[in-house]
Design a protein around this motif. Sequence first.
Motif: not given
Length: 279
Positions: A14-20, A25-28, A33-37, A62-65
């Motif tokens: 996920g971090e790689v996709a966000l950086i690109n 990257a911290i969003g991954a 954490m948020d989706l699965f508590a 991740i795709a939406r981010l």
Amino acid sequence: MMAYSNLRNLIKEGEVALINAQEPAIGATFLMMDLFALSRTDIMLGERQLSDEECAQYKEGIARLVRHEPLAHITGFQMFYDRKFMVDERVLVPRPETEELVALALAHVSPSDVVADIGTGSGAIAATVQLESGCTMYASDISRKALQVALHNIALLDARVTCFEGDLLQPIIERGIKLDALLSNPPYISRDEVTEMNLTALFDPELALFAEDAGLVLYKRMIKSLPEVMNQGAFIAFEIGHRQADALTHYIHEHFSHLHVNIHKDINGNDRVLWFKWC
């Protein structure tokens, strides 16, 4: 059923996709954490396994981010002052900077005070200040859709907030309510600044973002109405754009030359809250 036994590997993808996509990257990690508590410790230990369905949910997140959608829209909530607020496309996602407005307000608000939050949106300011201080709190918003979100959050948190639908201070004026404190984080972005904005912010409703007159029009209207609603010695605080302090201070002094205006800077060193006492 296949499962990811190593959450960190999935996060790294996920971090790689966000950086690109030029997203943090911290969003991954936050998404996981948020989706699965999960806590950071849970992720480090790697004992939690995701089902195929959960894995697909994470990858869709991740795709939406990557498309610059706010994390809060994906998870359905935003933490604010250590409380969970439901948010969606009807309201502005509460920002960490706005917590500084709340902290400043709490230094001036007492349980006996009557307070209003104008342009309440998700209700984050109103609910937080009421719960932390015990004050009598009113909140208004011109958007009925935003008020639906605010009312949901207020009920969920068991805050004592009375909400009005209406334009800025008008519902307060119409009911003859006198205030000991006025708080507002109104729309204050000039449309000329849209090219400077983070793409994620553009998912917030336009009504909650933009204002005319270089973003100053709503402040000016509230300031002109202050004599109708404020008690002597009342506290007024506006969240502002980082370029607006001088213009707003000048406008206040044009109308009320005796007032002493203070500017509070945010965690990034930018002008963020304009406040003064009414006298």
